[in-house]
Scaffold this active site. Structure first.
Site, PDB file in Angstrom:
ATOM      1  N   GLY A 119       0.834  -1.208   0.000  1.00 25.04           N
ATOM      2  CA  GLY A 119       0.000   0.000   0.000  1.00 25.04           C
ATOM      3  C   GLY A 119       0.862   1.249   0.000  1.00 25.04           C
ATOM      4  N   ARG A 139       1.107  -5.018  -5.366  1.00 20.95           N
ATOM      5  CA  ARG A 139       1.295  -6.229  -4.558  1.00 20.95           C
ATOM      6  C   ARG A 139       1.484  -7.359  -5.568  1.00 20.95           C
ATOM      7  NH1 ARG A 139      -0.500  -4.207   0.434  1.00 20.95           N
ATOM      8  NH2 ARG A 139      -2.346  -2.880   0.314  1.00 20.95           N
ATOM      9  N   ASP A 144       5.250  -4.693   6.393  1.00 21.47           N
ATOM     10  CA  ASP A 144       5.664  -6.042   6.784  1.00 21.47           C
ATOM     11  C   ASP A 144       5.852  -7.006   5.619  1.00 21.47           C
ATOM     12  OD1 ASP A 144       6.103  -6.347   9.424  1.00 21.47           O
ATOM     13  OD2 ASP A 144       3.982  -6.611   9.956  1.00 21.47           O
ATOM     14  N   THR A 158       4.018   2.478   6.044  1.00 21.53           N
ATOM     15  CA  THR A 158       2.643   1.982   5.951  1.00 21.53           C
ATOM     16  C   THR A 158       1.780   2.807   6.900  1.00 21.53           C
ATOM     17  OG1 THR A 158       1.119   0.214   6.560  1.00 21.53           O
ATOM     18  CG2 THR A 158       3.284   0.091   7.558  1.00 21.53           C
ATOM     19  N   ASP A 210      -0.602   1.833   8.413  1.00 21.51           N
ATOM     20  CA  ASP A 210      -1.057   0.969   9.513  1.00 21.51           C
ATOM     21  C   ASP A 210      -0.139   1.055  10.743  1.00 21.51           C
ATOM     22  OD1 ASP A 210      -2.867   0.195   7.601  1.00 21.51           O
ATOM     23  OD2 ASP A 210      -1.907  -1.727   7.181  1.00 21.51           O
ATOM     24  N   ASP A 243       2.131  -0.873  11.646  1.00 18.39           N
ATOM     25  CA  ASP A 243       2.178  -2.175  12.317  1.00 18.39           C
ATOM     26  C   ASP A 243       3.483  -2.933  12.077  1.00 18.39           C
ATOM     27  OD1 ASP A 243       1.741  -2.572   9.645  1.00 18.39           O
ATOM     28  OD2 ASP A 243       0.215  -4.116   9.883  1.00 18.39           O
ATOM     29  N   ARG A 287     -18.410  14.536  13.463  1.00 20.54           N
ATOM     30  CA  ARG A 287     -18.940  14.890  14.786  1.00 20.54           C
ATOM     31  C   ARG A 287     -19.890  16.095  14.682  1.00 20.54           C
ATOM     32  NH1 ARG A 287     -18.185  13.940  20.108  1.00 20.54           N
ATOM     33  NH2 ARG A 287     -16.327  12.671  19.971  1.00 20.54           N
ATOM     34  N   ARG A 316      -5.806  -2.780   8.468  1.00 25.23           N
ATOM     35  CA  ARG A 316      -5.775  -4.234   8.237  1.00 25.23           C
ATOM     36  C   ARG A 316      -6.054  -4.959   9.556  1.00 25.23           C
ATOM     37  NH1 ARG A 316      -3.700  -6.716   3.686  1.00 25.23           N
ATOM     38  NH2 ARG A 316      -2.550  -4.869   3.108  1.00 25.23           N
TER      39      ARG A 316
HETATM   40  O1  F6P Z   1      -1.672  -1.551   4.510  1.00 22.40           O
HETATM   41  C1  F6P Z   1      -2.341  -0.380   4.177  1.00 22.40           C
HETATM   42  C2  F6P Z   1      -3.793  -0.671   3.889  1.00 22.40           C
HETATM   43  O2  F6P Z   1      -4.406   0.552   3.505  1.00 22.40           O
HETATM   44  C3  F6P Z   1      -4.570  -1.325   5.012  1.00 22.40           C
HETATM   45  O3  F6P Z   1      -4.935  -0.410   6.013  1.00 22.40           O
HETATM   46  C4  F6P Z   1      -5.731  -1.913   4.256  1.00 22.40           C
HETATM   47  O4  F6P Z   1      -6.305  -3.003   4.963  1.00 22.40           O
HETATM   48  C5  F6P Z   1      -5.085  -2.367   2.990  1.00 22.40           C
HETATM   49  O5  F6P Z   1      -3.922  -1.578   2.810  1.00 22.40           O
HETATM   50  C6  F6P Z   1      -5.934  -2.256   1.765  1.00 22.40           C
HETATM   51  O6  F6P Z   1      -5.228  -2.802   0.702  1.00 22.40           O
HETATM   52  P1  F6P Z   1      -5.574  -2.611  -0.841  1.00 22.40           P
HETATM   53  O7  F6P Z   1      -4.852  -1.396  -1.310  1.00 22.40           O
HETATM   54  O8  F6P Z   1      -5.018  -3.829  -1.491  1.00 22.40           O
HETATM   55  O9  F6P Z   1      -7.048  -2.476  -0.963  1.00 22.40           O
END
Ligand code: F6P
Length: 322
Positions: free
Chosen positions: A14, A75, A106, A128, A130, A132, A157, A174
């Site tokens: 991503g 990916r 990751d 990322t 995330d 993570d 809000r 994710r």
């Molecule tokens: O890892 C970044 C992220 O945006 C996550 O938060 C999400 O779950 C995922 O990528 C979505 O992936 P894609 O771009 O393949 O829809």
């Protein structure tokens, strides 16, 4: 390992705001250090197709402020197969790439380590939204994603309070709840749900909302990580159980785009500089990281096996604010 002269760089997985700042720092400082810098487009997928071009200092002009990645990202399923990996190794040799810098999360780091196991020197830079990646406390893009999500929640809000409704907002991440935890706290959400901490609908969600109503609150916000399920379904459940009109909003890809914040640009630039400093010293198979508040690096093989989780106490502490 021979002398490092030609460095391949790619962004993978991503996109994250700030990736461009890291690429710019890599290219500019890499060229100044005397390296030939090769940009690989579309991550490992582009590597497998030989989508590789030489970069100069002007290749990275006007990108510092832009979200996304000028090298494009993807990916790749093929890269994760043994045949794909072998093909990637032979293309790296074919282009005379002496070391590869991988910017991503990751999954991208696992790919880099598989290449390192085949003898390709690698450096990883964490990026990322995330946040993570276990080997680092901070990954490029997180701060920008938080600002974007927070801005959206503040706006939701306003309408939620004007209509005296509830709002359930689903944020990305994710399987991780770092975005949800941080924006839940920063937006003053009545309930924050993250996948790392199991929750009970009745006790942790409905009771909190009912208690709020009993003390005179006219609206409420629930922030939930996508790893906890669907905000739309959660909104329906809450409305059915409490009678309070409740809307669900999925923030989605808006969180991945946009101008990187100053923090992301500064950290990404310093991570790019750090990576080139390592390569100049001939140090490879490292993951650049923020640890104890400073930019450093960890062993790539150890780094990919590290685990990271949100301590439950952070959420219980946050509940004291309601
Ligand atoms: O890892 C970044 C992220 O945006 C996550 O938060 C999400 O779950 C995922 O990528 C979505 O992936 P894609 O771009 O393949 O829809």
């Amino acid at each position: 390992m021979g002398e490092i002269k030609r460095i391949g760089i790619l962004t993978s997985g991503g996109d994250a705001p700030g990736m461009n700042a890291a690429l710019r720092a890599l290219v500019r400082s890499g060229l100044k250090a005397g390296f030939t810098m090769l940009g690989i487009e579309r991550g490992y997928a582009g590597l497998l197709k030989g989508e590789i071009r030489q970069l100069n200092t002007r290749s990275v002009s006007e990108i510092l402020h832009a979200g996304g990645t000028f090298l494009l990202t993807a990916r790749s399923k093929e890269f994760t197969t043994p045949e794909g990996l072998d093909r990637a190794v032979s293309i790296i040799h074919e282009y005379g790439i002496d070391a590869l810098v991988v910017i991503g999360g990751d999954g991208s780091f696992r790919g880099a380590v598989s290449l390192a196991e085949k003898g390709i020197p690698v450096i990883g830079i964490p990026a990322t939204i995330d946040n993570d990646v276990a080997s680092t406390s901070y990954a490029i893009g997180f701060d920008t994603a938080l600002e974007t999500a927070l801005d959206a929640i503040d706006k939701i809000r306003d309408t939620s309070s004007s209509h005296e409704r509830g709002s359930v907002i689903e944020v990305m991440g994710r399987d991780a709840g770092y975005i949800a935890y941080a924006v839940g706290l920063a937006s003053g959400a009545e309930v924050t749900l993250v996948p790392e901490v199991p929750f009970d609908l009745e006790k942790d969600v409905l009771d909190v909302i009912r208690r709020g109503r009993d003390i005179g609150k006219h609206h409420y916000i629930v922030v939930m990580a996508e790893g906890c399920g669907s905000a739309i379904e959660m909104a329906e459940k809450i409305e059915e159980a409490t009678g309070i009109v409740t809307r669900g909003t999925v923030l989605g890809y808006v969180q991945r785009g946009g101008r990187p914040t100053a923090i992301d640009r500064v950290i990404a630039s310093n991570m790019g500089l750090h990576a080139i400093n390592l390569l100049q010293k001939g140090v490879v198979n490292r993951l650049v990281a923020v640890r104890d508040g400073r930019i450093t690096d960890v062993d790539a093989f150890e780094g990919v096996n590290m685990k990271k989780t949100i301590p439950e106490v952070l959420l219980t502490e946050a509940m004291k604010l309601f």
